[in-house]
Design a protein around this motif. Sequence first.
Motif, PDB file in Angstrom:
ATOM      1  N   LYS A   1      -5.746   5.984  -5.070  1.00  0.00           N
ATOM      2  CA  LYS A   1      -4.844   5.469  -4.046  1.00  0.00           C
ATOM      3  C   LYS A   1      -5.119   4.024  -3.693  1.00  0.00           C
ATOM      4  CE  LYS A   1      -3.498   9.575  -1.641  1.00  0.00           C
ATOM      5  NZ  LYS A   1      -3.802  10.510  -0.588  1.00  0.00           N
ATOM      6  N   ALA A   2      -6.404   3.646  -3.602  1.00  0.00           N
ATOM      7  CA  ALA A   2      -6.736   2.274  -3.200  1.00  0.00           C
ATOM      8  C   ALA A   2      -6.231   1.283  -4.251  1.00  0.00           C
ATOM      9  CB  ALA A   2      -8.238   2.135  -2.997  1.00  0.00           C
ATOM     10  N   THR A   3      -6.348   1.634  -5.528  1.00  0.00           N
ATOM     11  CA  THR A   3      -5.850   0.771  -6.596  1.00  0.00           C
ATOM     12  C   THR A   3      -4.335   0.625  -6.489  1.00  0.00           C
ATOM     13  OG1 THR A   3      -7.586   1.646  -8.002  1.00  0.00           O
ATOM     14  CG2 THR A   3      -5.847   0.402  -9.098  1.00  0.00           C
ATOM     15  N   GLN A   4      -3.690   1.748  -6.253  1.00  0.00           N
ATOM     16  CA  GLN A   4      -2.228   1.735  -6.133  1.00  0.00           C
ATOM     17  C   GLN A   4      -1.797   0.828  -4.978  1.00  0.00           C
ATOM     18  OE1 GLN A   4      -0.421   5.632  -5.345  1.00  0.00           O
ATOM     19  NE2 GLN A   4       1.061   4.514  -4.131  1.00  0.00           N
ATOM     20  N   THR A   5      -2.510   0.927  -3.843  1.00  0.00           N
ATOM     21  CA  THR A   5      -2.169   0.098  -2.695  1.00  0.00           C
ATOM     22  C   THR A   5      -2.374  -1.383  -3.022  1.00  0.00           C
ATOM     23  OG1 THR A   5      -2.979   1.915  -1.360  1.00  0.00           O
ATOM     24  CG2 THR A   5      -2.583  -0.132  -0.220  1.00  0.00           C
ATOM     25  N   LEU A   6      -3.440  -1.694  -3.730  1.00  0.00           N
ATOM     26  CA  LEU A   6      -3.704  -3.080  -4.114  1.00  0.00           C
ATOM     27  C   LEU A   6      -2.584  -3.611  -5.017  1.00  0.00           C
ATOM     28  CD1 LEU A   6      -5.634  -5.550  -4.365  1.00  0.00           C
ATOM     29  CD2 LEU A   6      -6.709  -4.385  -6.287  1.00  0.00           C
ATOM     30  N   ILE A   7      -2.186  -2.815  -5.989  1.00  0.00           N
ATOM     31  CA  ILE A   7      -1.162  -3.256  -6.939  1.00  0.00           C
ATOM     32  C   ILE A   7       0.195  -3.374  -6.243  1.00  0.00           C
ATOM     33  CG2 ILE A   7       0.127  -2.607  -9.013  1.00  0.00           C
ATOM     34  CD1 ILE A   7      -2.462  -1.278 -10.031  1.00  0.00           C
ATOM     35  N   GLU A   8       0.574  -2.293  -5.542  1.00  0.00           N
ATOM     36  CA  GLU A   8       1.922  -2.281  -4.964  1.00  0.00           C
ATOM     37  C   GLU A   8       2.021  -3.117  -3.690  1.00  0.00           C
ATOM     38  OE1 GLU A   8       3.321   1.730  -4.590  1.00  0.00           O
ATOM     39  OE2 GLU A   8       2.719   2.221  -6.630  1.00  0.00           O
ATOM     40  N   GLY A   9       0.881  -3.270  -3.005  1.00  0.00           N
ATOM     41  CA  GLY A   9       0.929  -3.961  -1.721  1.00  0.00           C
ATOM     42  C   GLY A   9       0.582  -5.431  -1.802  1.00  0.00           C
ATOM     43  N   LEU A  10      -0.139  -5.846  -2.850  1.00  0.00           N
ATOM     44  CA  LEU A  10      -0.548  -7.251  -2.918  1.00  0.00           C
ATOM     45  C   LEU A  10      -0.094  -7.927  -4.210  1.00  0.00           C
ATOM     46  CD1 LEU A  10      -3.959  -8.627  -1.710  1.00  0.00           C
ATOM     47  CD2 LEU A  10      -2.949  -9.512  -3.795  1.00  0.00           C
ATOM     48  N   LEU A  11      -0.324  -7.289  -5.352  1.00  0.00           N
ATOM     49  CA  LEU A  11      -0.079  -7.972  -6.626  1.00  0.00           C
ATOM     50  C   LEU A  11       1.408  -8.053  -6.978  1.00  0.00           C
ATOM     51  CD1 LEU A  11      -3.047  -6.472  -8.688  1.00  0.00           C
ATOM     52  CD2 LEU A  11      -2.914  -8.689  -7.545  1.00  0.00           C
ATOM     53  N   VAL A  12       2.061  -6.905  -6.982  1.00  0.00           N
ATOM     54  CA  VAL A  12       3.465  -6.900  -7.419  1.00  0.00           C
ATOM     55  C   VAL A  12       4.359  -7.739  -6.488  1.00  0.00           C
ATOM     56  CG1 VAL A  12       5.490  -5.467  -7.875  1.00  0.00           C
ATOM     57  CG2 VAL A  12       3.249  -4.766  -8.704  1.00  0.00           C
ATOM     58  N   PRO A  13       4.187  -7.631  -5.142  1.00  0.00           N
ATOM     59  CA  PRO A  13       5.033  -8.468  -4.284  1.00  0.00           C
ATOM     60  C   PRO A  13       4.866  -9.960  -4.586  1.00  0.00           C
ATOM     61  CG  PRO A  13       3.896  -6.813  -2.977  1.00  0.00           C
ATOM     62  CD  PRO A  13       3.339  -6.722  -4.365  1.00  0.00           C
ATOM     63  N   ALA A  14       3.659 -10.363  -4.981  1.00  0.00           N
ATOM     64  CA  ALA A  14       3.438 -11.787  -5.238  1.00  0.00           C
ATOM     65  C   ALA A  14       3.884 -12.199  -6.629  1.00  0.00           C
ATOM     66  CB  ALA A  14       1.953 -12.112  -5.064  1.00  0.00           C
ATOM     67  N   LEU A  15       3.801 -11.296  -7.600  1.00  0.00           N
ATOM     68  CA  LEU A  15       3.969 -11.697  -8.990  1.00  0.00           C
ATOM     69  C   LEU A  15       5.233 -11.169  -9.673  1.00  0.00           C
ATOM     70  CD1 LEU A  15       0.270 -11.123 -10.145  1.00  0.00           C
ATOM     71  CD2 LEU A  15       1.312 -13.254  -9.382  1.00  0.00           C
ATOM     72  N   GLY A  16       5.801 -10.106  -9.142  1.00  0.00           N
ATOM     73  CA  GLY A  16       6.916  -9.500  -9.878  1.00  0.00           C
ATOM     74  C   GLY A  16       8.217  -9.565  -9.094  1.00  0.00           C
ATOM     75  N   ARG A  17       9.274  -9.968  -9.743  1.00  0.00           N
ATOM     76  CA  ARG A  17      10.595  -9.882  -9.110  1.00  0.00           C
ATOM     77  C   ARG A  17      10.981  -8.403  -9.036  1.00  0.00           C
ATOM     78  NH1 ARG A  17      13.662 -10.768 -12.854  1.00  0.00           N
ATOM     79  NH2 ARG A  17      12.173 -11.318 -14.465  1.00  0.00           N
ATOM     80  N   PRO A  18      11.828  -8.018  -8.073  1.00  0.00           N
ATOM     81  CA  PRO A  18      12.321  -6.635  -8.085  1.00  0.00           C
ATOM     82  C   PRO A  18      13.026  -6.361  -9.414  1.00  0.00           C
ATOM     83  CG  PRO A  18      12.943  -7.747  -6.046  1.00  0.00           C
ATOM     84  CD  PRO A  18      12.363  -8.797  -6.947  1.00  0.00           C
ATOM     85  N   GLY A  19      12.769  -5.254 -10.003  1.00  0.00           N
ATOM     86  CA  GLY A  19      13.408  -4.909 -11.269  1.00  0.00           C
ATOM     87  C   GLY A  19      12.770  -5.551 -12.487  1.00  0.00           C
ATOM     88  N   SER A  20      11.758  -6.427 -12.275  1.00  0.00           N
ATOM     89  CA  SER A  20      11.118  -7.072 -13.416  1.00  0.00           C
ATOM     90  C   SER A  20      10.255  -6.067 -14.174  1.00  0.00           C
ATOM     91  CB  SER A  20      10.255  -8.234 -12.941  1.00  0.00           C
ATOM     92  OG  SER A  20       9.171  -7.735 -12.180  1.00  0.00           O
TER      93      SER A  20
END
Lengths: 371, 367
Positions: B43-62
């Motif tokens: 869960k902690a990894t998922q939160t890090l990816i979905e809560g910090l990395l993807v919002p900064a690096l990925g466009r929606p739908g990318s």
Amino acid sequence: MRYVDEFRDAQLGQALAAEILAAADPGRPLKLMEICGGHTHSIYKYSLGDLLPASVELVHGPGCPVCVIPMGRVDDGIALARTDGLIFTCFGDMLRVPGSEQTLLDAKAQGADVRMVYSPLDALAIARNNPDREVVFFAIGFETTAPSTALTLRRAKAEGMANFTCMCNHVTIVPPLRALLESPDLRLDGFVGPGHVCTIVGTRLFEFIPADYGRPIVISGFEPLDILQSILMLVRQRQDGRCEVENQYTRVVPRDGNPRALEVMAEVFELRPHFEWRGLGSIPHSALGLSEAYREFDAEQRFDVPGVSVADPKACQCGEVLKGVIKPWECRVFGTACTPEHAIGTCMVSPEGACAAYYNYGRLAAPKQAV
Amino acid sequence: MSAPESLTGGREQRMLAIIETARAKPARFRDERITLAHGAGGKATQTLIEGLLVPALGRPGSALAQLGDSGAVLAGGARLAMTTDSFVVKPLRFPGGSIGELAVNGTVNDLAVSGARALALTVSLILEEGLDTEVLRSEVAAIAAAAQTAGVEIVAGDTKVVERGAADGMYICTSGIGAIDPRGTLSSDAIVAGDRVLLSGPIAEHGTAVMLARNLFELDASIESDTCSLWPAVDALLGAAGPALHCMRDATRGGVASVLNELARAAGVSVTVRAADVPVAPSVAAAAELLGIDPMYVANEGRLVAFVAPAAAEQALAALRSVAGCEQAALIGSVGQEPPGMVAVETGFGGRRVMDQLVGDPLPRIC
């Protein structure tokens, strides 16, 4: 796995469930408390509740060693762990237990040398390998784990280890049970007794439960068939109008326990006058400290620990969960503010905690009944 | 008693519904510091990816936001998959494998389970001052051998050396590019109720082997890592099931339980696993029992789970079992609709329970 798989046989389990159904009186509900967190874990892991008739209800008890550690003790542990040069060792379960500000895992992330061990002897080995550093073992557990701490300290003394100490949080099972049985709102009809504690202390110690409080108890093993058989034995006691201590876990538990373990415990420990339990408050003579002969190994003597008593968080209802007054999901913060990843209460941290067991394994039960 | 009980049942169910709503919300990253749990695959990894990395690096739908094992890239007319992975396992060598072999297979497998055959890899080495040259030589040989077995070329590399204490012997990062096989169109969105879940072999061998190799426990068991290239298994599945093969994942960090949870959540479906059908070697089961660890959460480096339409499931299973190393592949469960995002286990006792994501990590740095 021999000696394990036999006790997880699903067909025998179904047969026991059928016997329980046949023996239970649908008009007379039977509310049974499993004292030990290990039982709670097994009950959820194998979803044994699904196999019981509606008239037999299981309530989770106070016997989870991590769950009963109050925040003040965790804070003391963290203060020790932050001491320069000190190596702090404990069981893995303790790492995520919240103190008033943080967990040991947080302290580790900030640089404290916190190490998980599987046995107190591992902590002693760390001390041996780091002669120039102080090593503290944070000891927790009921009578089940106390002998291994005691043997480790005996060995440390024999080896003249100058850099090894123990912060002792060992507790005993009878005082909280008595407190529970004295409680005016007690609505329990019997107990599934703590098998592993009884391997040390024997079954005799529990004879006060039927004698003084008129409730039956069956000392139980931890595999699913053990637990189902113990429940059946309790149902049969009710059926036969008996009320006594019975031993289901005869392959491990003798009536008088383990004399050698009791002997080393008596040498190394003495009863503390009082000990604070999470959610249950201060209970006299309910915990073990180090005896005079072992005082030099007492971390609380060697180091300056705050020793401040910290009230349980207001929102947290661990005490009521531990006493079986409410079910985990009835707690105000269960599953929302308090989850295994951000626990407020200890019952949500340990895999043996009732809340963690219910959250991790049990969340399906209700929808299934409703369908 | 019956009236209060039914009331209680209703309250309990409402409480559970509130919890599920809270769990379905997008993760917010609120932790003040990184702990080992953030790297554990739960869960902690998922939160890090979905809560910090993807919002900064990925466009929606990318491609990144889809959180697959690799991202799809269109180059001219060619459909490519690209991925990257780093390896920090301790110890560097363990029964059945080593960090070099793992570094190749890990990236090849991330491509394979995206339905792509690896074409080329890059390798970056981060070496600690004082590392024994013989160790480096043997890991480079392991990289070469694994690449040859997987049929992939190493096309570029990099080397850095850091001060003693700044790395644990050596770390390896590999990136890979692969050609997406036209026989399959794999995506977590393709998973639908009714799909069968296949597992390519006995679980938890890699994590258990590494853990025992650390000598923390005085346990002797001949358990070897399962590290291997999964392309032959993927190739067989694509051949047997084609478009009926809906999705695959390799069950690395966090084990089979974590992978199933990720996919159930991504696809908005439920997954039910029959515990008795999940193959676990007796020695692995015994070690896990002693250490109090559930094999479903222990890492694998050569096992995949595949979601296949029911009509093609038997055929896919037979094809999988014909691949060397996958003889014990099994059909372990199926996909349903309710409750969405949840993985349940049938215990064999006639009961059902949740199999949630991993919260902490009993075994740091296993890959």
